[in-house]
Design a protein around this motif. Structure first.
Motif, PDB file in Angstrom:
ATOM      1  N   GLY A  38       0.808  -1.213   0.000  1.00 24.01           N
ATOM      2  CA  GLY A  38       0.000   0.000   0.000  1.00 24.01           C
ATOM      3  C   GLY A  38       0.838   1.258   0.000  1.00 24.01           C
ATOM      4  O   GLY A  38       2.013   1.248   0.395  1.00 24.01           O
ATOM      5  N   THR A  39       0.252   2.343  -0.424  1.00 23.24           N
ATOM      6  CA  THR A  39       0.909   3.642  -0.406  1.00 23.24           C
ATOM      7  C   THR A  39       0.859   4.226   1.005  1.00 23.24           C
ATOM      8  O   THR A  39      -0.206   4.239   1.629  1.00 23.24           O
ATOM      9  N   PRO A  40       1.983   4.705   1.536  1.00 23.06           N
ATOM     10  CA  PRO A  40       1.957   5.300   2.879  1.00 23.06           C
ATOM     11  C   PRO A  40       0.988   6.480   2.934  1.00 23.06           C
ATOM     12  O   PRO A  40       0.933   7.300   2.018  1.00 23.06           O
ATOM     13  N   GLY A  41       0.227   6.560   4.008  1.00 24.74           N
ATOM     14  CA  GLY A  41      -0.719   7.646   4.172  1.00 24.74           C
ATOM     15  C   GLY A  41      -0.064   8.875   4.774  1.00 24.74           C
ATOM     16  O   GLY A  41       1.108   8.841   5.181  1.00 24.74           O
ATOM     17  N   PRO A  42      -0.824   9.963   4.887  1.00 24.68           N
ATOM     18  CA  PRO A  42      -0.270  11.202   5.437  1.00 24.68           C
ATOM     19  C   PRO A  42      -0.155  11.180   6.962  1.00 24.68           C
ATOM     20  O   PRO A  42       0.379  12.117   7.559  1.00 24.68           O
ATOM     21  N   CYS A  43      -0.691  10.130   7.595  1.00 29.23           N
ATOM     22  CA  CYS A  43      -0.637   9.970   9.038  1.00 29.23           C
ATOM     23  C   CYS A  43      -0.907   8.489   9.333  1.00 29.23           C
ATOM     24  O   CYS A  43      -1.235   7.730   8.420  1.00 29.23           O
ATOM     25  N   PRO A  44      -0.761   8.030  10.570  1.00 30.69           N
ATOM     26  CA  PRO A  44      -1.046   6.621  10.860  1.00 30.69           C
ATOM     27  C   PRO A  44      -2.496   6.257  10.517  1.00 30.69           C
ATOM     28  O   PRO A  44      -3.418   7.054  10.739  1.00 30.69           O
ATOM     29  N   ILE A  45      -2.680   5.061   9.978  1.00 29.73           N
ATOM     30  CA  ILE A  45      -4.008   4.606   9.585  1.00 29.73           C
ATOM     31  C   ILE A  45      -4.348   3.331  10.352  1.00 29.73           C
ATOM     32  O   ILE A  45      -3.595   2.357  10.328  1.00 29.73           O
ATOM     33  N   VAL A  46      -5.487   3.368  11.038  1.00 34.70           N
ATOM     34  CA  VAL A  46      -6.006   2.212  11.755  1.00 34.70           C
ATOM     35  C   VAL A  46      -7.178   1.673  10.950  1.00 34.70           C
ATOM     36  O   VAL A  46      -8.162   2.384  10.718  1.00 34.70           O
ATOM     37  N   CYS A  47      -7.081   0.427  10.520  1.00 34.10           N
ATOM     38  CA  CYS A  47      -8.134  -0.178   9.714  1.00 34.10           C
ATOM     39  C   CYS A  47      -9.010  -1.085  10.577  1.00 34.10           C
ATOM     40  O   CYS A  47      -8.501  -1.935  11.304  1.00 34.10           O
ATOM     41  N   ILE A  48     -10.317  -0.875  10.483  1.00 32.69           N
ATOM     42  CA  ILE A  48     -11.289  -1.732  11.149  1.00 32.69           C
ATOM     43  C   ILE A  48     -11.996  -2.518  10.052  1.00 32.69           C
ATOM     44  O   ILE A  48     -12.856  -1.976   9.341  1.00 32.69           O
ATOM     45  N   GLY A  49     -11.611  -3.764   9.864  1.00 31.39           N
ATOM     46  CA  GLY A  49     -12.170  -4.555   8.774  1.00 31.39           C
ATOM     47  C   GLY A  49     -12.729  -5.866   9.264  1.00 31.39           C
ATOM     48  O   GLY A  49     -12.858  -6.110  10.468  1.00 31.39           O
ATOM     49  N   VAL A 118     -15.989  10.476   2.895  1.00 36.27           N
ATOM     50  CA  VAL A 118     -16.395   9.406   1.992  1.00 36.27           C
ATOM     51  C   VAL A 118     -15.570   9.536   0.718  1.00 36.27           C
ATOM     52  O   VAL A 118     -15.498  10.620   0.127  1.00 36.27           O
ATOM     53  N   ALA A 119     -14.937   8.432   0.326  1.00 34.24           N
ATOM     54  CA  ALA A 119     -14.120   8.446  -0.901  1.00 34.24           C
ATOM     55  C   ALA A 119     -14.023   7.032  -1.440  1.00 34.24           C
ATOM     56  O   ALA A 119     -13.503   6.137  -0.757  1.00 34.24           O
ATOM     57  N   ARG A 120     -14.520   6.847  -2.655  1.00 35.26           N
ATOM     58  CA  ARG A 120     -14.340   5.536  -3.281  1.00 35.26           C
ATOM     59  C   ARG A 120     -12.854   5.256  -3.482  1.00 35.26           C
ATOM     60  O   ARG A 120     -12.398   4.126  -3.361  1.00 35.26           O
ATOM     61  N   ASP A 121     -12.098   6.315  -3.785  1.00 37.84           N
ATOM     62  CA  ASP A 121     -10.641   6.229  -3.897  1.00 37.84           C
ATOM     63  C   ASP A 121     -10.069   6.631  -2.537  1.00 37.84           C
ATOM     64  O   ASP A 121      -9.948   7.812  -2.212  1.00 37.84           O
ATOM     65  N   ARG A 122      -9.723   5.626  -1.727  1.00 33.84           N
ATOM     66  CA  ARG A 122      -9.268   5.919  -0.364  1.00 33.84           C
ATOM     67  C   ARG A 122      -7.975   6.723  -0.361  1.00 33.84           C
ATOM     68  O   ARG A 122      -7.758   7.557   0.524  1.00 33.84           O
ATOM     69  N   LEU A 123      -7.113   6.487  -1.339  1.00 33.26           N
ATOM     70  CA  LEU A 123      -5.855   7.228  -1.421  1.00 33.26           C
ATOM     71  C   LEU A 123      -6.131   8.718  -1.611  1.00 33.26           C
ATOM     72  O   LEU A 123      -5.468   9.571  -1.011  1.00 33.26           O
ATOM     73  N   ALA A 124      -7.134   9.030  -2.420  1.00 33.61           N
ATOM     74  CA  ALA A 124      -7.496  10.432  -2.637  1.00 33.61           C
ATOM     75  C   ALA A 124      -8.198  11.023  -1.428  1.00 33.61           C
ATOM     76  O   ALA A 124      -8.144  12.236  -1.186  1.00 33.61           O
ATOM     77  N   GLY A 125      -8.870  10.182  -0.645  1.00 38.07           N
ATOM     78  CA  GLY A 125      -9.621  10.676   0.499  1.00 38.07           C
ATOM     79  C   GLY A 125      -8.770  10.985   1.711  1.00 38.07           C
ATOM     80  O   GLY A 125      -9.123  11.849   2.524  1.00 38.07           O
ATOM     81  N   ALA A 126      -7.625  10.314   1.853  1.00 32.43           N
ATOM     82  CA  ALA A 126      -6.811  10.476   3.051  1.00 32.43           C
ATOM     83  C   ALA A 126      -6.367  11.918   3.312  1.00 32.43           C
ATOM     84  O   ALA A 126      -6.458  12.398   4.453  1.00 32.43           O
ATOM     85  N   PRO A 127      -5.891  12.683   2.299  1.00 33.22           N
ATOM     86  CA  PRO A 127      -5.502  14.071   2.579  1.00 33.22           C
ATOM     87  C   PRO A 127      -6.651  14.930   3.099  1.00 33.22           C
ATOM     88  O   PRO A 127      -6.438  15.896   3.843  1.00 33.22           O
ATOM     89  N   HIS A 128      -7.884  14.589   2.720  1.00 31.29           N
ATOM     90  CA  HIS A 128      -9.032  15.352   3.201  1.00 31.29           C
ATOM     91  C   HIS A 128      -9.242  15.139   4.698  1.00 31.29           C
ATOM     92  O   HIS A 128      -9.781  16.023   5.382  1.00 31.29           O
TER      93      HIS A 128
END
Length: 325
Positions: A38-49, A118-128
């Motif tokens: 995965g592409t590193p995010g702009p901050c730590p990401i905790v996934c609840i899946g 809400v972002a179908r493209d999670r990579l694009a949504g992270a900066p928001h």
């Protein structure tokens, strides 16, 4: 969709066996996708899946995790694809402006607690999320998505059903073969009690993963209250059982598919039946946000919160991925 009964009838069910070749192909492709870096995010990401298709309690878990992050001094925001909504995003959810048809039902619940994108493209949504003031992102769902690198991933399991027959879709409910998913998991969240869930918990413990036990706690006084309960969630029976455990007199139940779009005719039928039975209409928060406003006022919500048995153990895992002051 409603999960087919054979998903929970054992791996040797004839339909499951017949679908095994297709499941093998689906599982191979989905596992290869999940294994991508995965592409590193702009901050730590905790996934609840979760391991399987359908609901397991991800949204109440995400809310509980965000609450622990706040207690640790962090500023969480939620990132979700907005299943069932028409907006592709990225868009910040506004519960006063958006409806379930726009964003899906879960984002409306999340947005009442913390900024939600809400972002179908999670990579694009992270900066928001960062623009909304977050220093940590809680991703509701997306365990199998390789778009963003996760600092911490929790798999949520409903102990009452576990992972069903243990087969991959369409032969069973698994999104990816379970053996291939464990390598991406940092902890298991087991909700409720049940032998199917204990089997998964034993597997997690054998692999050296922490098992965080939790339960859904209903709010309010339900003792003796006569209700007609309806729900369109992953497992409606769980909601009905919660009401009974809280002391409600559940005189009738109506189960719908997860994310069911309620029509006015069927809602009218529910209201008429409740009146005939002398009962109150009760549903979940997630269902309530999908109801037309003129009907929603006639329905009582069963509020539940997720309580960890050992919240300190969860908080310790979360603290490890937060930036040091």
């Amino acid at each position: 969709m409603r999960p087919p009964a054979f998903w929970h009838a054992g791996p040797g069910h004839p339909v499951a066996r017949a679908l095994a070749p297709l499941a093998a192909l689906y599982g191979w492709r989905s596992a290869a996708r999940m294994d991508r870096r995965g592409t590193p995010g702009p901050c730590p990401i905790v996934c609840i899946g979760n391991f399987t298709l359908g609901g397991a309690g991800k949204t109440p878990t995400a809310l509980a995790v965000a609450g622990l992050l706040r207690d640790l001094g962090a500023s969480p925001a939620f990132l979700t694809r907005g299943y069932g909504g028409r907006l592709a995003g990225p868009v910040r959810v506004d519960p006063d402006r958006h409806a379930a048809v726009d964003t899906g039902d879960e984002p409306l619940l999340l947005a009442r607690f913390a900024p939600t994108i809400v972002a179908r493209d999670r990579l694009a949504g992270a900066p928001h999320c960062i623009e909304a003031g977050a220093d940590v992102i809680v991703m509701d769902d997306g365990l199998q998505s390789p778009a963003l690198a996760k600092a911490l991933s929790f798999a949520v399991v409903d102990a009452g059903v576990g992972v069903g027959n243990g087969r991959v879709f369409p032969a069973g409910p698994l999104r990816v073969p379970l053996a291939r998913q464990w390598r991406h998991i940092h902890g298991l969240v087991l909700i409720g009690a049940g032998a199917p869930g204990e089997t998964v918990a034993e597997d997690a413990a054998h692999r050296g993963l922490p098992v965080h036990r939790a339960r859904l706690v209903p709010e309010g006084d339900w003792a003796g209250r006569r209700v007609l309960a309806f729900a369109g969630i992953g497992r409606p029976d769980k909601m009905f059982a919660t009401l009974r455990e809280a002391g409600a007199d559940v005189v009738a139940t109506r189960a719908f598919a997860d994310h069911h779009p309620y029509g006015r005719a069927e809602l009218g039928a529910l209201a008429a039946e409740a009146e005939r039975l002398g009962a109150d209409l009760v549903t979940t928060r997630k269902d309530h946000v999908r109801l037309p406003p003129e009907f929603a006022t006639r329905v009582t919500v069963l509020p539940v919160t997720l309580a960890f048995v050992d919240a300190g153990a969860v908080a310790a895992q979360l603290a490890d991925i937060l930036p040091r002051p």
